[in-house]
Design a protein around this motif. Sequence first.
Motif, PDB file in Angstrom:
ATOM      1  N   ASN A 245     -20.351  27.158  40.304  1.00  0.00           N
ATOM      2  CA  ASN A 245     -20.802  27.263  41.693  1.00  0.00           C
ATOM      3  C   ASN A 245     -21.296  28.681  41.933  1.00  0.00           C
ATOM      4  N   ALA A 246     -22.608  28.867  41.883  1.00  0.00           N
ATOM      5  CA  ALA A 246     -23.196  30.192  42.086  1.00  0.00           C
ATOM      6  C   ALA A 246     -23.315  30.491  43.571  1.00  0.00           C
ATOM      7  N   LYS A 247     -22.973  31.722  43.942  1.00  0.00           N
ATOM      8  CA  LYS A 247     -22.995  32.114  45.340  1.00  0.00           C
ATOM      9  C   LYS A 247     -23.739  33.428  45.486  1.00  0.00           C
ATOM     10  N   VAL A 248     -24.413  33.572  46.612  1.00  0.00           N
ATOM     11  CA  VAL A 248     -25.214  34.763  46.882  1.00  0.00           C
ATOM     12  C   VAL A 248     -24.311  35.880  47.383  1.00  0.00           C
ATOM     13  N   VAL A 249     -24.435  37.051  46.761  1.00  0.00           N
ATOM     14  CA  VAL A 249     -23.598  38.178  47.181  1.00  0.00           C
ATOM     15  C   VAL A 249     -24.292  39.040  48.229  1.00  0.00           C
ATOM     16  N   ASN A 250     -25.614  39.196  48.144  1.00  0.00           N
ATOM     17  CA  ASN A 250     -26.344  40.017  49.120  1.00  0.00           C
ATOM     18  C   ASN A 250     -26.913  39.118  50.209  1.00  0.00           C
ATOM     19  N   ARG A 251     -26.108  38.870  51.231  1.00  0.00           N
ATOM     20  CA  ARG A 251     -26.464  37.912  52.283  1.00  0.00           C
ATOM     21  C   ARG A 251     -27.023  38.588  53.526  1.00  0.00           C
ATOM     22  N   GLY A 252     -27.255  39.876  53.471  1.00  0.00           N
ATOM     23  CA  GLY A 252     -27.759  40.567  54.641  1.00  0.00           C
ATOM     24  C   GLY A 252     -29.196  40.200  54.958  1.00  0.00           C
ATOM     25  N   GLY A 253     -29.536  40.209  56.244  1.00  0.00           N
ATOM     26  CA  GLY A 253     -30.892  39.893  56.664  1.00  0.00           C
ATOM     27  C   GLY A 253     -31.174  38.414  56.642  1.00  0.00           C
ATOM     28  N   LEU A 254     -32.292  38.046  57.232  1.00  0.00           N
ATOM     29  CA  LEU A 254     -32.647  36.628  57.308  1.00  0.00           C
ATOM     30  C   LEU A 254     -32.875  36.035  55.924  1.00  0.00           C
ATOM     31  N   LEU A 255     -33.556  36.779  55.049  1.00  0.00           N
ATOM     32  CA  LEU A 255     -33.852  36.236  53.728  1.00  0.00           C
ATOM     33  C   LEU A 255     -32.574  35.974  52.950  1.00  0.00           C
ATOM     34  N   GLY A 256     -31.619  36.882  53.044  1.00  0.00           N
ATOM     35  CA  GLY A 256     -30.343  36.669  52.376  1.00  0.00           C
ATOM     36  C   GLY A 256     -29.593  35.483  52.937  1.00  0.00           C
ATOM     37  N   ARG A 257     -29.608  35.327  54.257  1.00  0.00           N
ATOM     38  CA  ARG A 257     -28.925  34.184  54.876  1.00  0.00           C
ATOM     39  C   ARG A 257     -29.575  32.867  54.455  1.00  0.00           C
ATOM     40  N   TRP A 258     -30.889  32.849  54.432  1.00  0.00           N
ATOM     41  CA  TRP A 258     -31.577  31.608  54.066  1.00  0.00           C
ATOM     42  C   TRP A 258     -31.264  31.212  52.628  1.00  0.00           C
ATOM     43  N   GLN A 259     -31.244  32.167  51.717  1.00  0.00           N
ATOM     44  CA  GLN A 259     -30.897  31.840  50.335  1.00  0.00           C
ATOM     45  C   GLN A 259     -29.427  31.439  50.214  1.00  0.00           C
ATOM     46  N   HIS A 260     -28.587  32.076  51.012  1.00  0.00           N
ATOM     47  CA  HIS A 260     -27.168  31.697  51.035  1.00  0.00           C
ATOM     48  C   HIS A 260     -27.022  30.238  51.462  1.00  0.00           C
ATOM     49  N   ILE A 261     -27.740  29.843  52.512  1.00  0.00           N
ATOM     50  CA  ILE A 261     -27.698  28.452  52.975  1.00  0.00           C
ATOM     51  C   ILE A 261     -28.197  27.518  51.873  1.00  0.00           C
ATOM     52  N   GLU A 262     -29.289  27.897  51.231  1.00  0.00           N
ATOM     53  CA  GLU A 262     -29.865  27.045  50.182  1.00  0.00           C
ATOM     54  C   GLU A 262     -28.892  26.865  49.026  1.00  0.00           C
ATOM     55  N   TYR A 263     -28.245  27.946  48.605  1.00  0.00           N
ATOM     56  CA  TYR A 263     -27.292  27.856  47.499  1.00  0.00           C
ATOM     57  C   TYR A 263     -26.105  26.976  47.880  1.00  0.00           C
ATOM     58  N   VAL A 264     -25.540  27.189  49.059  1.00  0.00           N
ATOM     59  CA  VAL A 264     -24.358  26.426  49.461  1.00  0.00           C
ATOM     60  C   VAL A 264     -24.684  24.942  49.563  1.00  0.00           C
ATOM     61  N   VAL A 265     -25.804  24.613  50.195  1.00  0.00           N
ATOM     62  CA  VAL A 265     -26.183  23.202  50.343  1.00  0.00           C
ATOM     63  C   VAL A 265     -26.521  22.595  48.989  1.00  0.00           C
ATOM     64  N   GLY A 266     -27.281  23.331  48.167  1.00  0.00           N
ATOM     65  CA  GLY A 266     -27.681  22.789  46.875  1.00  0.00           C
ATOM     66  C   GLY A 266     -26.502  22.547  45.953  1.00  0.00           C
ATOM     67  N   PHE A 267     -25.565  23.499  45.884  1.00  0.00           N
ATOM     68  CA  PHE A 267     -24.448  23.356  44.956  1.00  0.00           C
ATOM     69  C   PHE A 267     -23.390  22.392  45.473  1.00  0.00           C
ATOM     70  N   ASN A 268     -23.236  22.285  46.777  1.00  0.00           N
ATOM     71  CA  ASN A 268     -22.143  21.473  47.301  1.00  0.00           C
ATOM     72  C   ASN A 268     -22.563  20.093  47.775  1.00  0.00           C
ATOM     73  N   LEU A 269     -23.849  19.798  47.757  1.00  0.00           N
ATOM     74  CA  LEU A 269     -24.298  18.443  48.087  1.00  0.00           C
ATOM     75  C   LEU A 269     -25.052  17.841  46.901  1.00  0.00           C
ATOM     76  N   ASP A 270     -26.163  18.458  46.514  1.00  0.00           N
ATOM     77  CA  ASP A 270     -26.975  17.883  45.436  1.00  0.00           C
ATOM     78  C   ASP A 270     -26.201  17.792  44.125  1.00  0.00           C
ATOM     79  N   ARG A 271     -25.489  18.858  43.740  1.00  0.00           N
ATOM     80  CA  ARG A 271     -24.803  18.825  42.448  1.00  0.00           C
ATOM     81  C   ARG A 271     -23.641  17.844  42.440  1.00  0.00           C
ATOM     82  N   ARG A 272     -23.026  17.651  43.565  1.00  0.00           N
ATOM     83  CA  ARG A 272     -21.975  16.619  43.616  1.00  0.00           C
ATOM     84  C   ARG A 272     -22.585  15.236  43.410  1.00  0.00           C
TER      85      ARG A 272
END
Length: 767
Positions: A444-471
């Motif tokens: 389960n890969a997670k984004v460490v640099n979540r600052g700013g809008l771009l970081g938040r958007w990638q954080h959302i993408e990683y969380v949704v992708g790993f916890n929904l699609d991969r399941r």
Amino acid sequence: MLAVTLSAALLLQGYTHHMFGIASDEATGPRGHNGAVPSQVVHGGPVIANAATSAHTARVKARTIALTFDDGPDPVWTPRILDVLRRNHVNATFFVVGTQVVAHPELVRRIITDGNQIGIHTFTHPDLAELAPWQRSLELRETQLAVAGAAGVTTALLRPPFSSENDALDDADWSVLKQAGAAGYVTVLSTKDAEDWRRSGVDRVLDRATPRGDAGQIVLMHDGGGDRSQTVAALSALVPRLKAQGFKFATVSGAVGMAEPVRSAGLGDHLQGLALIQLLRGGDWVVWLLGVLMYAAGAISVLRAAVVLIAARRHRRLRTGHRGRSWGPPVTEPVSVIVPAYNESAGIEAAVRSLLASDHPVEIIVVDDGSTDGTADLVESLQLPVRVIRQQNAGKPAALNTGLAAATYDLVVMVDGDTVFEPDTVRTIVQPFADPRVGAVSGNAKVVNRGGLLGRWQHIEYVVGFNLDRRLFDLAECMPTVPGAVGAFRRRALLDIGGVSDVTLAEDTDLTMALCRAGWRVVYEEGAKAWTEAPASLSALWRQRYRWCYGTLQAMWKHRGALVQRGAAGKLGRRGLVYLLLFQVLLPLLAPVVDVFAVYGLVFLDPVRIIGLWFAFLLLQLLMGLYAFRLDGERPGPLWSLPLQQFVYRQLMYLVVIQSVFTAVSGSRLRWQRMERYGSLRAPAGAEDPRSDLTSPEPGFPQPAPYEGHAQPAPYEGHAQPAPYDGLPQPAPYDGFPPPAPHDGFPPPAPHDGFRQPPQHETTQWY
């Protein structure tokens, strides 16, 4: 280019079909002042010529009736009216609307063939007095072209929409007539309005159309714009009645004695008219097709959301319920951790220290792939129990194969040099190997640099992708990718398929698909968390996702044979590949069309409905995000940026897909690229001292070869390769990137089967 073309087509289609439209003749309301209208026009005849210079009018001959029909041609009512006229051997004048001409050109041809006359009634039936001069010219010109394309003729007759008799003209109307007169048009008003648009009954229409006395009349009726059954019935009675009274019927030009206004169109006008008709008909077809695609995409998206949510819930129950520990006895054997590194000096120390802090016995192998920033020297200077192997720059797959050759243990964890593990990550990710069918595990890969809008958007993408699609992939047994940031493998499974292939730019996806096709099961372990740096700029994100997407397309093409295979390979093909094709290729390709069509709907259709649909899909995404964040134990705060994501991040992602698809189809070369490192990674607490309790194996665990005194392995002077291990052949020089050896009975594909090789260059960059 396609988006611009589609936008132009929709703009034209929207203007011609939704901007105005046919309304009743009283829709414009009362008229204004008429001081500018010449007296001879106000009190003159209904046919007005030379309005721009020396206006003069013409009256209808005595005891002559010119029947005129507006708003057609209509596929239902125009043929019936023509039948009535033919039965009674009379002709009339039809003032046609351009959009109706485009829709029914065959009716225009029949009108002329039957001996009737054509006039124009604008293209979209607007009130010309309310339009700018350029719009008026456009309305008249496009209608003229439509008639020329449909019937090969042009006409000088014009009846402005919502016009009536001479004394109803105001100053705004007169400006329209002057502009039309300057363009060579003769305006035809009326003297008797049957008011059939009111639909007040056949007797009322008949009474309003019947002249009083012997004066000639131009009778206004309608063959389009709605239900004209009363018009047809009244006309059937009116013509015989007036004939019996001694009236003659003629076209407008015949009734006033003017020269024939309808002439053959020039070749240029005829061809332009044909092109206009085909363009607008094509626009109608495109809008219909887009509507079907929108409904289909919406239904598929809703279905996908329901499926992934149900699958994620079931996956969680299986992992946390009474069958949650069904992998088998705990896996306690040591693990070889391979860290391929190229210019990773910014984060390699944090990565290595985090691995040493693992609560599971590990052997750490850092393979320096010709770094120029001193990555290998930095690791060696740390004096940690880490084996450093130097090799000439040959690319990430070659570095991983070198690490595999040097690995001591059968369980291998691969981790990028910009990734930090938690202390229990290695132990957690290897537990599924208690099941002998498991060949690889995705963490389960997670984004460490979540600052700013771009970081938040990638954080959302990683969380949704790993916890929904991969399941979902895990349940369906069709996992397409074990990420390079955190993945575990059986070494013998990798040896069986020939190691890590360099045929594609997504070696992790290619490797995972090859394992699935070889019959190994690939699973997802959500508890094995790794922290990785995400791109901090749009340009860096573009480069990263471009390589990922292009490499995924290559891997899908390479393993397309799985679509027709059975067993585990068939599950990958008919489940995993179809899912990727649908949701990572086709729907993103359709996304620009969705955006363009949404703007079209806001401007020309029902904006409330369009906005409502947008909020509905946004709510669906928000619900999916909330559930994914809950599954991952994350705080949902970043989800507030989800609406903004739809206007920047989403467009960037589908543009990446579009560019990747066009690159693949064209066979263009794509360079390996390396993501910029930001040094935001930190080793977990307790990782500073490699001799801490966290790095000591539990009693009874075999340890890797000791590095007493932190002695380093023999240096690889001159970048010599290590000796082969366990029969794994060393990678050949990667000049031109040759394909891997055949495996699993599947011959290697031709070089990328339409995907060109990466260019040869001195330094292979990768991340």
